[in-house]
Design a protein around this motif. Structure first.
Motif, PDB file in Angstrom:
ATOM      1  N   PRO A 266       0.807  -1.227   0.000  1.00  0.00           N
ATOM      2  CA  PRO A 266       0.000   0.000   0.000  1.00  0.00           C
ATOM      3  C   PRO A 266       0.836   1.270   0.000  1.00  0.00           C
ATOM      4  O   PRO A 266       0.516   2.239  -0.678  1.00  0.00           O
ATOM      5  N   GLU A 267       1.946   1.255   0.746  1.00  0.00           N
ATOM      6  CA  GLU A 267       2.756   2.476   0.847  1.00  0.00           C
ATOM      7  C   GLU A 267       3.555   2.743  -0.427  1.00  0.00           C
ATOM      8  O   GLU A 267       4.114   3.830  -0.605  1.00  0.00           O
ATOM      9  N   ASP A 268       3.603   1.740  -1.333  1.00  0.00           N
ATOM     10  CA  ASP A 268       4.342   1.927  -2.577  1.00  0.00           C
ATOM     11  C   ASP A 268       3.481   2.531  -3.678  1.00  0.00           C
ATOM     12  O   ASP A 268       3.991   2.894  -4.742  1.00  0.00           O
ATOM     13  N   ILE A 269       2.167   2.631  -3.470  1.00  0.00           N
ATOM     14  CA  ILE A 269       1.265   3.107  -4.495  1.00  0.00           C
ATOM     15  C   ILE A 269       1.275   4.628  -4.554  1.00  0.00           C
ATOM     16  O   ILE A 269       1.087   5.303  -3.554  1.00  0.00           O
ATOM     17  N   ASP A 270       1.529   5.147  -5.741  1.00  0.00           N
ATOM     18  CA  ASP A 270       1.521   6.590  -5.948  1.00  0.00           C
ATOM     19  C   ASP A 270       0.087   7.031  -6.228  1.00  0.00           C
ATOM     20  O   ASP A 270      -0.428   6.844  -7.324  1.00  0.00           O
ATOM     21  N   ARG A 271      -0.565   7.610  -5.235  1.00  0.00           N
ATOM     22  CA  ARG A 271      -1.970   7.969  -5.369  1.00  0.00           C
ATOM     23  C   ARG A 271      -2.217   9.047  -6.421  1.00  0.00           C
ATOM     24  O   ARG A 271      -3.318   9.173  -6.937  1.00  0.00           O
ATOM     25  N   SER A 272      -1.190   9.823  -6.720  1.00  0.00           N
ATOM     26  CA  SER A 272      -1.368  10.916  -7.670  1.00  0.00           C
ATOM     27  C   SER A 272      -1.553  10.435  -9.106  1.00  0.00           C
ATOM     28  O   SER A 272      -1.985  11.206  -9.972  1.00  0.00           O
ATOM     29  N   VAL A 273      -1.223   9.180  -9.384  1.00  0.00           N
ATOM     30  CA  VAL A 273      -1.318   8.681 -10.761  1.00  0.00           C
ATOM     31  C   VAL A 273      -2.404   7.622 -10.926  1.00  0.00           C
ATOM     32  O   VAL A 273      -2.457   6.946 -11.955  1.00  0.00           O
ATOM     33  N   ILE A 274      -3.283   7.474  -9.947  1.00  0.00           N
ATOM     34  CA  ILE A 274      -4.315   6.444 -10.018  1.00  0.00           C
ATOM     35  C   ILE A 274      -5.259   6.654 -11.206  1.00  0.00           C
ATOM     36  O   ILE A 274      -5.576   5.717 -11.940  1.00  0.00           O
ATOM     37  N   ILE A 275      -5.695   7.884 -11.413  1.00  0.00           N
ATOM     38  CA  ILE A 275      -6.587   8.174 -12.539  1.00  0.00           C
ATOM     39  C   ILE A 275      -5.887   7.864 -13.863  1.00  0.00           C
ATOM     40  O   ILE A 275      -6.475   7.280 -14.780  1.00  0.00           O
ATOM     41  N   LYS A 276      -4.605   8.248 -13.940  1.00  0.00           N
ATOM     42  CA  LYS A 276      -3.835   7.974 -15.154  1.00  0.00           C
ATOM     43  C   LYS A 276      -3.731   6.476 -15.403  1.00  0.00           C
ATOM     44  O   LYS A 276      -3.865   6.003 -16.540  1.00  0.00           O
ATOM     45  N   GLU A 277      -3.517   5.693 -14.340  1.00  0.00           N
ATOM     46  CA  GLU A 277      -3.402   4.248 -14.480  1.00  0.00           C
ATOM     47  C   GLU A 277      -4.707   3.626 -14.962  1.00  0.00           C
ATOM     48  O   GLU A 277      -4.702   2.734 -15.822  1.00  0.00           O
ATOM     49  N   MET A 278      -5.830   4.087 -14.432  1.00  0.00           N
ATOM     50  CA  MET A 278      -7.120   3.543 -14.852  1.00  0.00           C
ATOM     51  C   MET A 278      -7.391   3.853 -16.322  1.00  0.00           C
ATOM     52  O   MET A 278      -7.946   3.024 -17.047  1.00  0.00           O
ATOM     53  N   ARG A 279      -6.965   5.033 -16.758  1.00  0.00           N
ATOM     54  CA  ARG A 279      -7.157   5.383 -18.162  1.00  0.00           C
ATOM     55  C   ARG A 279      -6.269   4.518 -19.063  1.00  0.00           C
ATOM     56  O   ARG A 279      -6.716   4.045 -20.116  1.00  0.00           O
ATOM     57  N   GLU A 280      -5.023   4.308 -18.656  1.00  0.00           N
ATOM     58  CA  GLU A 280      -4.117   3.487 -19.463  1.00  0.00           C
ATOM     59  C   GLU A 280      -4.606   2.055 -19.556  1.00  0.00           C
ATOM     60  O   GLU A 280      -4.611   1.453 -20.643  1.00  0.00           O
ATOM     61  N   ARG A 281      -5.031   1.478 -18.428  1.00  0.00           N
ATOM     62  CA  ARG A 281      -5.498   0.094 -18.428  1.00  0.00           C
ATOM     63  C   ARG A 281      -6.883  -0.054 -19.032  1.00  0.00           C
ATOM     64  O   ARG A 281      -7.328  -1.153 -19.315  1.00  0.00           O
ATOM     65  N   GLY A 282      -7.549   1.065 -19.261  1.00  0.00           N
ATOM     66  CA  GLY A 282      -8.828   1.036 -19.957  1.00  0.00           C
ATOM     67  C   GLY A 282      -8.651   0.794 -21.444  1.00  0.00           C
ATOM     68  O   GLY A 282      -9.602   0.402 -22.134  1.00  0.00           O
TER      69      GLY A 282
END
Length: 302
Positions: A266-282
């Protein structure tokens, strides 16, 4: 699934570790989950005095599950055929096997927690069949340029990508897609219930491995030239499943982790890029990164 190669289009290819809440929850929930205005809330409160709520969730807290996508806070273990040679890399191979065992253990714990906290019995066979049907329909709709037909069956991230890719297909090209067969039984890779702040557990997210043989027929309307391509494709597709209706939403795709990758914390997850990740994996038709071998077999039929 279809994946682009060059300019052509072919078939493509935790609270804690035992908890129900992903580190992305707070970020996602702040991204347009609630569509209720202050006025609507006041009206809803007045109506609730004369009428009881009949739904499983609080009607004052409305959210669109299509906002949920796939992020990097889950580990996709390597399939057995891709495990490093234990003779040349014994330590690496052993670590990969341990991570596979760990993932199975976590999935088992998550299922047990779901049953304990909700009292619901997972309907794995039904969910898998619904996921397969969804997967097939999305591919067919993309090929026929009717993405709007699967609006309610895909996440907003997948829909956005499908529309962009569909618009890039030349008007003189007509495509048709067919799932020929499954090369092996679809396999559940990751399982996790999703809990939103202030809401009961209503959804689970499951990633399946689909090892399939697919066929794409490409017709050039200008010269009536037809290309028929058959390809073995392995996809890791994520679905959001409603525990009450058993409906599925295709929320993106992921690739196997590399042998050297560790299980994310959990502490390794960069919360600032979560939206970007969801868009890429979409973008479910994207090509795998260079670090991942593409073992797909392509056959062009005359």
């Amino acid at each position: 699934m279809y994946r682009p190669i060059g300019n052509s289009l072919v078939i493509g290819t935790r609270r804690s570790t035992t908890g129900l809440i992903s580190t992305r929850t707070s970020i996602i929930s702040s991204y347009q989950f609630s569509t209720t205005t202050k006025t609507q809330k006041e009206e809803s409160k007045s109506k609730s005095k004369s009428k009881k709520s009949t739904g499983p969730a609080d009607k004052n807290n409305i959210f669109d599950p299509r906002v949920i996508g796939l992020t990097s806070d889950q580990y996709i273990p390597i399939s057995w055929r891709n495990i490093p040679n234990p003779l040349s890399s014994p330590r690496l191979a052993w670590n990969v096997v341990l991570r596979k065992i760990y993932t199975v253990g976590i999935n088992t714990i998550q299922v047990a927690l779901l049953r304990y906290q909700t009292g619901l019995k997972p309907k794995f066979l039904l969910w898998k069949n619904n996921a397969i049907e969804n997967y097939v329909q999305v591919n067919k709709s993309f090929a026929s340029k009717t993405v709007k037909d699967v609006h309610s069956s895909v996440s907003m991230w997948v829909e956005e990508s499908l529309k962009n890719r569909s618009a890039s297909i030349p008007n003189n090209i007509r495509l048709s897609w067919k799932l020929v067969k499954f090369n092996e039984t679809p396999k559940l890779i990751t399982f996790r219930p999703l809990m939103m702040p202030g809401r009961p557990v209503e959804h689970v997210q499951i990633v399946y491995r689909f090892n399939t043989k697919q066929q794409l027929v490409k017709v050039n309307l200008d010269n009536n030239k037809t290309d028929k391509i058959t390809r073995d494709v392995t996809d890791h597709v994520g679905f959001l499943i409603d525990l009450h209706t058993n409906e599925t939403i295709l929320c993106g795709s992921v690739f196997e982790n590399a042998p050297t990758d560790k299980i994310p914390k959990p502490e390794d997850i960069d919360r600032s890029v979560i939206i970007k990740e969801m868009r890429e994996r979409g973008d479910i038709f994207r090509s795998p990164p260079p670090s991942i071998a593409d073992n797909s077999k392509i056959t062009k039929d005359e």
